[in-house]
Design a protein around this motif. Structure first.
Motif: not given
Length: 574
Positions: A204-219
């Motif tokens: 949700p938009a309310t959680a965006a600033d405290r969300t961290h996505f860890l994505v693979r190189d190239g994803d």
């Protein structure tokens, strides 16, 4: 006291988390000094993901505890060691409620206000679903290796199952029911496939600033709806040597763990309140002769090893110890040992499933790759655990194991009186050529994964040539001295001491049994009685297929039922 990498002492506790509808098994990692500055809840994935990542998740939790955070790992409702999903609950909604129960532990019981929720793979989607259902929350979200959707995750693992070597070993194809999805180690029902399939990693938009996505190189990071804030995105490396490997070769991703540690929310350092884990819980009900009985399980430590005892319904007539294959956690091959122990309880059988040093919840998280399960250290530990369980129940237990666990059961049976050994897909009979504690190489080819077929040195090749070409009677003296590996010396010793041996093989592993001159051994041992060999065309080696797990459960339960009635003579299960 357990030590995390770097030598700082931490405290690990296993506990049941119980409310009116569910009982979850949780693993709590605490700073040993009794003070913490925040908490982390780790939402794991399902099936093969969970097996491969068990060492990494334990290492993550240990590292967080070492840095002054409380870390909690848990089994989702209806999976692994937890109780069943509450009746009438939608699958994803039940998982959201699971997270609420775990968060109650870290906030209300352990007094931590700064909370981080770490989701891995399918756990990412469930953590995002939880965030949507709790828009007022202030938790930090760390979403590790997010799938594009639940549907894409299910499709990918269904394809892995169809293409995998193990699926091809079954000898027969058993398609899932219409709408269901079979993945390695986990069959998702139609309801689960639909409900988990609709999930996405969008927060949700309310959680965006405290969300961290860890994505693979190239994803690419998960898409953000137009007009909404963008979550933080971090590129990680090395996933191909982590979850994309066989479990024995999966390496702990230290760089990713360090990144997660830096991203976790922290608060004021406070003293943890006094807390004692809950060691016993009702994990469901079992119907016996038309009456529902509560099914109770107890967390125990026997000779220093973590285990769970499933109590028999009524008077215990028999007991068993279940040994998982390789380095899998104590629920065994993706939950089979759990369902087997609970079904056996209705037949008057008390069961212990346990982890040995270096496996499951007993892993050394300072080591980056699993060590060989064929070690004298583990045999010594297993023998002590079986002895402690025998004293607890007042009788020698049946020993049941898969692959390395079957080898362990056989080895323990040579050291103490054992009424019955049930081995499933046992392909080692002794370990003269296996180094006790050497980790496997970082990379091996498919051929080297099969015992006795790797590209060993010249002396190894000569031993194999002699073993396959020399007359059988001439090989026995060599096998008895441990110079070569053969089944007969082990099983003949067990039969002489009065142990009944029952071996169950998949079609592929039966071929290996024949290659190891097992037919010769079987013919000779049949004359002495107390040994039987079965071939089950539904089995794959690691029981990743649902048909194999169901068939194995039926066979083992039939053997236990006969043994409980006082008949352990060989023969086909009832």
């Amino acid at each position: 006291m357990p030590q995390a990498r770097g030598g700082t002492a931490i405290r690990r506790e296993q506990t049941w988390l119980v409310d009116q509808e569910r009982s979850l098994l949780a693993h709590v990692h605490l700073p040993a000094d009794g003070r913490a500055r925040g908490a982390v809840v780790i939402a794991d994935s399902f099936g093969r993901d969970r097996i491969v990542a068990v060492r990494a998740m334990a290492a993550l939790a240990d590292t967080l505890a070492q840095s002054g955070l409380v870390a909690v790992r848990f089994d989702w409702s209806g999976t692994a060691n937890s109780g069943p999903r509450p009746s009438g609950s939608a699958p994803a909604a039940a998982c959201v409620a699971d997270l609420d129960l775990v968060l109650d532990l870290v906030r209300d019981t352990l007094g931590q206000e700064a909370v981080t929720l770490v989701g891995h793979r399918m756990g990412v989607l469930l953590a995002a679903e939880w965030a949507h259902s709790r828009p007022e929350g202030d938790e930090t979200l760390v979403l590790w290796d997010p799938p594009r959707s639940g549907r894409s995750w299910l499709r990918a693992f269904a394809a892995v199952h169809r293409m995998s070597h193990e699926a091809g070993m079954r000898g027969v194809h058993v398609p899932p029911a219409a709408g269901a999805t079979e993945t390695p180690g986990r069959l998702f029902t139609k309801e689960e496939s639909q409900d988990f399939g609709r999930l996405t990693p969008t927060v949700p938009a309310t959680a965006a600033d405290r969300t961290h996505f860890l994505v693979r190189d190239g994803d690419a990071p998960p898409a953000t709806p137009e007009g909404q804030p963008t979550a933080h995105c971090h590129t990680i490396h090395g996933q191909e040597s982590f979850v994309d490997q066989p479990s024995a070769l999966a390496r702990v991703p230290r760089d990713v763990i360090a990144l997660i540690q830096n991203l976790c929310a922290t608060g004021q350092l406070v003293t943890l309140p006094q807390w004692e884990p809950t060691l016993e819980a009702v994990v469901g009900t079992v119907r016996v002769r038309g009456t529902d009985h509560p099914l109770r399980e107890r967390i125990v430590r026997l000779e220093g090893c973590h285990g769970i005892v499933t109590d028999a319904i009524g008077t215990s007539r028999l007991s068993q110890v279940l040994f998982a294959g390789g380095c899998e956690p104590l629920e065994g091959p993706t939950g089979l040992w759990v369902s087997l122990a609970r079904s056996a309880a209705a037949r008057g059988v008390s069961s212990l499933r346990t982890d040995l040093p270096g496996s499951g919840e007993q892993v050394d998280t300072g080591v980056d790759v699993d060590r060989t399960p064929y070690s004298s250290e583990r045999v010594t530990a297993a023998t002590a655990v079986v002895g402690a369980f025998a004293r607890l129940t007042g009788a020698e237990p049946v020993l049941t194991g898969l692959c390395a666990g079957a080898w362990m059961a056989s080895e323990v049976a040579t050291r103490r009186p054992t009424p019955l050994v049930i081995g499933i897909n046992q392909i080692y009979w002794s370990a003269p050529e296996v180094a006790d504690s050497a980790p496997p190489p970082a990379e091996v080819d498919a051929e080297a994964l099969v015992p006795d077929t790797g590209s060993g040195d010249l002396s190894h090749r000569l031993r194999q040539l002699v073993k396959h070409r020399a007359p059988y009677p001439a090989l026995l003296p060599l096998a008895r001295r441990g110079a070569i590996e053969m089944a007969e010396p082990l099983f003949a010793g067990l039969v002489r001491q009065g142990t009944t041996v029952h071996q169950i093989f998949s079609v592929g592993d039966y071929g290996y049994w024949l290659q190891q001159r097992g037919r010769n051994a079987h013919r000779r041992l049949l004359g002495r009685g107390s040994i039987d060999i079965e071939v089950d065309r539904y089995l794959d080696h690691s029981l990743m297929a649902d048909a194999g797990r169901c068939s194995t459960s039926e066979r083992v339960l039939a053997l236990l039922t006969r043994a409980a009635r006082g008949g352990t003579a060989p023969g086909r299960p009832d």
